[in-house]
Design a protein around this motif. Structure first.
Motif, PDB file in Angstrom:
ATOM      1  N   LYS A 175      39.770   9.187 -35.017  1.00 20.99           N
ATOM      2  CA  LYS A 175      39.209   8.511 -33.849  1.00 20.99           C
ATOM      3  C   LYS A 175      39.480   7.007 -33.892  1.00 20.99           C
ATOM      4  CE  LYS A 175      34.950   9.449 -32.734  1.00 20.99           C
ATOM      5  NZ  LYS A 175      33.520   9.817 -32.875  1.00 20.99           N
ATOM      6  N   THR A 176      39.334   6.400 -35.064  1.00 23.00           N
ATOM      7  CA  THR A 176      39.565   4.956 -35.172  1.00 23.00           C
ATOM      8  C   THR A 176      41.030   4.600 -34.989  1.00 23.00           C
ATOM      9  OG1 THR A 176      39.778   5.110 -37.588  1.00 23.00           O
ATOM     10  CG2 THR A 176      37.577   4.648 -36.702  1.00 23.00           C
ATOM     11  N   GLN A 177      41.928   5.558 -35.297  1.00 25.60           N
ATOM     12  CA  GLN A 177      43.365   5.293 -35.196  1.00 25.60           C
ATOM     13  C   GLN A 177      43.957   5.736 -33.858  1.00 25.60           C
ATOM     14  OE1 GLN A 177      44.905   7.385 -38.583  1.00 25.60           O
ATOM     15  NE2 GLN A 177      43.794   6.108 -40.060  1.00 25.60           N
ATOM     16  N   THR A 178      43.154   6.379 -33.014  1.00 24.29           N
ATOM     17  CA  THR A 178      43.646   6.921 -31.744  1.00 24.29           C
ATOM     18  C   THR A 178      42.867   6.299 -30.587  1.00 24.29           C
ATOM     19  OG1 THR A 178      44.066   9.026 -32.893  1.00 24.29           O
ATOM     20  CG2 THR A 178      44.162   9.051 -30.478  1.00 24.29           C
ATOM     21  N   GLU A 179      43.523   5.388 -29.854  1.00 24.97           N
ATOM     22  CA  GLU A 179      42.839   4.672 -28.787  1.00 24.97           C
ATOM     23  C   GLU A 179      42.364   5.598 -27.672  1.00 24.97           C
ATOM     24  OE1 GLU A 179      45.103   1.457 -27.273  1.00 24.97           O
ATOM     25  OE2 GLU A 179      45.240   0.398 -29.209  1.00 24.97           O
ATOM     26  N   TRP A 181      41.388   8.732 -27.818  1.00 24.00           N
ATOM     27  CA  TRP A 181      40.781   9.968 -28.339  1.00 24.00           C
ATOM     28  C   TRP A 181      39.776  10.577 -27.343  1.00 24.00           C
ATOM     29  CZ3 TRP A 181      35.556  10.724 -29.079  1.00 24.00           C
ATOM     30  CH2 TRP A 181      34.745   9.602 -29.118  1.00 24.00           C
ATOM     31  N   ARG A 182      39.220   9.744 -26.477  1.00 18.58           N
ATOM     32  CA  ARG A 182      38.269  10.272 -25.490  1.00 18.58           C
ATOM     33  C   ARG A 182      38.948  11.156 -24.447  1.00 18.58           C
ATOM     34  NH1 ARG A 182      33.368   7.791 -26.024  1.00 18.58           N
ATOM     35  NH2 ARG A 182      33.331   5.836 -27.205  1.00 18.58           N
ATOM     36  N   HIS A 183      40.278  11.104 -24.354  1.00 25.06           N
ATOM     37  CA  HIS A 183      40.993  11.977 -23.428  1.00 25.06           C
ATOM     38  C   HIS A 183      41.152  13.396 -23.970  1.00 25.06           C
ATOM     39  CE1 HIS A 183      43.046   8.137 -21.649  1.00 25.06           C
ATOM     40  NE2 HIS A 183      41.762   8.239 -21.334  1.00 25.06           N
ATOM     41  N   TYR A 184      40.796  13.581 -25.240  1.00 27.69           N
ATOM     42  CA  TYR A 184      40.873  14.903 -25.859  1.00 27.69           C
ATOM     43  C   TYR A 184      39.562  15.663 -25.648  1.00 27.69           C
ATOM     44  CZ  TYR A 184      45.112  13.583 -28.450  1.00 27.69           C
ATOM     45  OH  TYR A 184      46.384  13.207 -28.812  1.00 27.69           O
ATOM     46  N   HIS A 185      39.684  16.979 -25.562  1.00 29.47           N
ATOM     47  CA  HIS A 185      38.483  17.828 -25.537  1.00 29.47           C
ATOM     48  C   HIS A 185      38.066  18.067 -26.985  1.00 29.47           C
ATOM     49  CE1 HIS A 185      35.626  20.974 -24.650  1.00 29.47           C
ATOM     50  NE2 HIS A 185      36.267  21.789 -25.463  1.00 29.47           N
ATOM     51  N   ILE A 186      36.845  17.637 -27.343  1.00 22.82           N
ATOM     52  CA  ILE A 186      36.369  17.736 -28.715  1.00 22.82           C
ATOM     53  C   ILE A 186      35.421  18.927 -28.830  1.00 22.82           C
ATOM     54  CG2 ILE A 186      35.232  16.548 -30.619  1.00 22.82           C
ATOM     55  CD1 ILE A 186      37.808  15.203 -29.671  1.00 22.82           C
ATOM     56  N   LYS A 187      35.729  19.812 -29.762  1.00 19.95           N
ATOM     57  CA  LYS A 187      34.878  20.977 -29.991  1.00 19.95           C
ATOM     58  C   LYS A 187      34.426  20.990 -31.445  1.00 19.95           C
ATOM     59  CE  LYS A 187      34.671  26.028 -29.610  1.00 19.95           C
ATOM     60  NZ  LYS A 187      35.385  27.258 -29.209  1.00 19.95           N
ATOM     61  N   HIS A 188      33.113  21.060 -31.644  1.00 16.58           N
ATOM     62  CA  HIS A 188      32.546  21.131 -32.993  1.00 16.58           C
ATOM     63  C   HIS A 188      32.254  22.597 -33.330  1.00 16.58           C
ATOM     64  CE1 HIS A 188      31.794  16.769 -33.706  1.00 16.58           C
ATOM     65  NE2 HIS A 188      31.811  16.741 -32.379  1.00 16.58           N
ATOM     66  N   TYR A 189      32.734  23.024 -34.493  1.00 19.45           N
ATOM     67  CA  TYR A 189      32.522  24.407 -34.933  1.00 19.45           C
ATOM     68  C   TYR A 189      31.310  24.453 -35.864  1.00 19.45           C
ATOM     69  CZ  TYR A 189      37.131  25.503 -33.060  1.00 19.45           C
ATOM     70  OH  TYR A 189      38.207  25.685 -32.224  1.00 19.45           O
TER      71      TYR A 189
END
Length: 667
Positions: A175-179, A181-189
């Motif tokens: 996340k810190t290296q990817t400006e 990252w909010r454009h990605y769909h994040i899924k927590h398992y």
């Protein structure tokens, strides 16, 4: 001995076709945490087949064989089934890979959810093997199955970009290296059941990545396993737990979570498993049972109050719906376990709460059956009591440190009531090798003592106090009290019992004391001839009859002793989380009062600074607005034809500060 090629009578076992044959050394048993995880494995076995792969679900956690009796072990179904399936024999040594050929499976893979309960499940299996066959753990026999805990996806279909993370460290670094990252769909398992069938098959197509070896490195591993499951090492566990929690705080400040299963890890030592993974379960066990000195809540109680405050229910809600709401708002995945917590916060019978924070609308149990007569959660209703937000004041809300779960903000580390609620309502908790018991105190005496402390005086001694209790509480010494019920003689053959020891339910007393005195036994003849019950909701009344001769005998022995109307209340187990989140045993009620007082006083200072800062920011905003309107009315500043960017630059040139309130809130 000869290993059977086919096992009969073991329910839910999906045995490998070659288990128990000459090729058993190449067979793998997937041992799962329950039936739902077994279903996940079955989906994966479509990919790798059943010839050399079997699966068996343990219905519950394995017995801790290190502290169990030989009789308990012999009767334990899980232990016996596991031994049969693997082909293990007591007394036999497994020192070499050649010895593994005598087993029905040459490899055991533990499959659990990546949560603290899963760590305990793995730990109990390791403990079982280590206690009986320690040399087996030195061989390439035991593995664990890990799954991604976060998945980030961008795009759809075949062109979708998908990234998987096996630790929160990896995810946070990405996340810190990817400006974007909010454009990605994040899924927590949260567990294996979260995986879709195609994801399960992907995992089983790459077993090398998902199967992690347990590695034995020497005596440190043996000592770690022994410490984890031997009750003699409880103090060391608590010390290590506090060290671990402090280390986790430091890691979070640096942006790391301290996860054990980092990227591309191939093996984990037993020492690291105990100190970094299993310790999460011990921490959770304490968090579930041990309250904080600051708010008197354990985790579930804190989540319940947070949800009630957040949702601000104006009307009553049934307990079942509130449990679901708590689960949704606080990322708690077992809402059924919240039912007892919610009813407990609302109970107001003698011996329950001195101040109930929720209102009991319906049958929330009585003192007669000690919470066993509570109504169905669908039919009983509750809401916050009016006094709750007087004790847990809204002005403290901005000062609290709120926890997070993934991207969700949840309950605070602790609330900050204006009085020590841990002493008002007390606490009882029990877990593996520990218990905590905090006495209830009179809120009026607590408030009076806080006032004395504010005036620089020492607090007065306080004895346990229970709202509505008609018995007596007498101090024996600094740590022990005698709690006595009430009894009166009505006639030469009749007595009346109008109060019991506070922790004794009426129904239990009737069965364990009066019925035995009525029926007698081989050692003791009957003492009473009859008894009648005349109870109300909150009051106890037994009318007991006996012969005049027996009355004289009982009187000489002592009525309270004969009728078991006294109990000892000890302050020797006052275990709490202190204000820094570390486990601490307190030696007196005064110690609890003093720590609460210092932290609460500092919070009042922070509250004063917070709101004075907010008032100053509002004042600065009003000054800005006044100057702006004054300059417009005097035509010093003309805005009609100005573009926004030009106007903004002009305001900066005239030393207008950005909105002071927004700047203050960010600060």
């Amino acid at each position: 001995g000869n290993k059977p090629t086919r096992l009969m009578g073991i329910l839910k076992l999906e045995d490998a076709h070659l288990a128990g044959t000459s090729e058993s050394i190449d067979c793998t048993l997937f041992l799962t945490e329950g039936d739902s995880v077994k279903a996940v494995v079955v989906s994966g076995l479509e990919k790798i087949g059943y010839d050399k792969n079997g699966v068996f679900p343990l219905g519950r956690k394995l017995l801790n064989v290190r502290v169990a009796t030989s009789e308990q072990i012999a009767k334990n179904l899980e232990v016996n089934n596991l031994m049969k399936i693997l082909g293990l024999e007591y007394g036999k040594k497994y020192d070499t890979v050649e010895d593994l050929k005598s087993l029905r499976y040459g490899r055991l893979v533990i499959m659990t959810d990546p949560d603290p309960d899963g760590a305990q499940f793995k730990g109990l299996i390791i403990n079982f093997l280590h206690y009986n066959w320690p040399s087996l753990l030195r061989l390439p026999f035991l593995q664990q199955f890990v799954i991604p805990i976060v998945k980030a996806t961008k795009g759809i279909g075949e062109l979708a970009e998908s990234l998987t993370f096996y630790s929160l460290d990896e995810f946070e670094q990405w996340k810190t290296q990817t400006e974007n990252w909010r454009h990605y769909h994040i899924k927590h398992y949260k567990g294996l059941e979260t995986l879709r069938k195609e994801e399960v098959k992907e995992c089983f197509s790459n077993l090398q990545r998902h199967q992690i070896d347990f590695r034995h490195g020497g005596d440190d591993d043996d000592r770690a396993i022994s410490m984890a499951f031997n009750n003699k090492h409880l103090e060391e566990w608590r010390y290590r737990l506090n060290v671990w929690k402090n280390a986790c705080k430091d890691l979070r400040q640096l942006g790391f979570s301290g996860d054990l299963y980092a990227k591309d890890i191939k093996e984990v030592s037993y020492h690291d498993f105990v100190k970094k993974d299993l310790i999460r379960f011990r921490n959770m066990e304490y968090v579930r049972s041990v309250p904080s000195i600051m708010d008197g809540f354990n985790e579930r109680q804190r989540k319940t109050l947070y949800t009630c405050i957040k949702r601000d229910y104006k009307e009553e809600i049934n307990v079942a719906q509130l449990a679901v709401s708590v689960a949704e708002n606080c990322a708690y995945y077992q809402p059924d376990l919240l039912i007892g917590t919610i009813t407990g916060l609302a109970q107001d019978f003698v011996g329950s709460n001195n101040i109930n924070l929720l209102i009991p609308n319906g049958q929330f149990a009585s003192r007669h059956l000690e919470s066993k007569d509570v109504g169905s959660p669908d039919y009983i209703f509750t809401m916050m009591s009016k006094i709750t937000r007087k004790i847990f004041h809204p002005r403290d809300d901005p000062l609290l440190k709120y926890r997070t779960d993934g991207n969700q903000s949840i309950e605070p580390e602790y609330f900050a009531p204006i009085i020590p609620m841990v002493l008002v309502n007390g606490a009882n908790g029990i877990g593996t090798g520990f218990k905590t018991k905090i006495p209830k105190q009179n809120p009026r005496e607590i408030i009076e003592n806080l006032k004395r402390m504010l005036n620089g005086e020492k607090p007065n001694p306080m004895d346990p106090w229970f709202k509505g209790y008609r018995g007596t509480v007498e101090r024996i010494d600094q740590l022990n009290f005698v709690i006595s019920g009430e009894l009166a003689v009505l006639s030469p053959t009749t007595i009346e019992i109008t109060e019991l020891p506070v922790d004794v339910p009426t129904e239990n007393y009737k069965k364990s004391v009066l019925e035995k005195l009525l029926c007698g036994s081989e050692e003791c003849p009957p003492i009473i001839t009859d008894y009648q019950e005349h109870h109300t909701d909150n009051n106890v009344r037994f009318v007991v009859t006996m012969t005049e001769k027996m009355m004289q005998q009982v009187e000489s022995e002592g009525f309270h002793r004969a009728f078991k109307l006294q109990s000892v209340y000890s302050l020797r187990s006052m275990l709490l989380y202190d204000s820094n989140g570390s486990l601490k045993t307190y030696n007196s009620v005064d110690d609890i009062m003093n720590e609460f007082y210092e932290v609460r006083l500092e919070l009042y200072r922070k509250r004063r600074d917070y709101f004075s800062g907010k008032v100053e920011a509002l004042r600065a905003r009003l000054v800005n607005q006044n100057n702006f309107l004054t300059e417009i009315s005097s035509k010093v500043l003309i805005v009609d034809s100005e573009k926004f960017d030009v106007l903004l630059e002009e305001l900066r040139r005239r030393n207008y500060a950005p909105d002071p309130l927004i700047a203050w809130e960010k600060k």
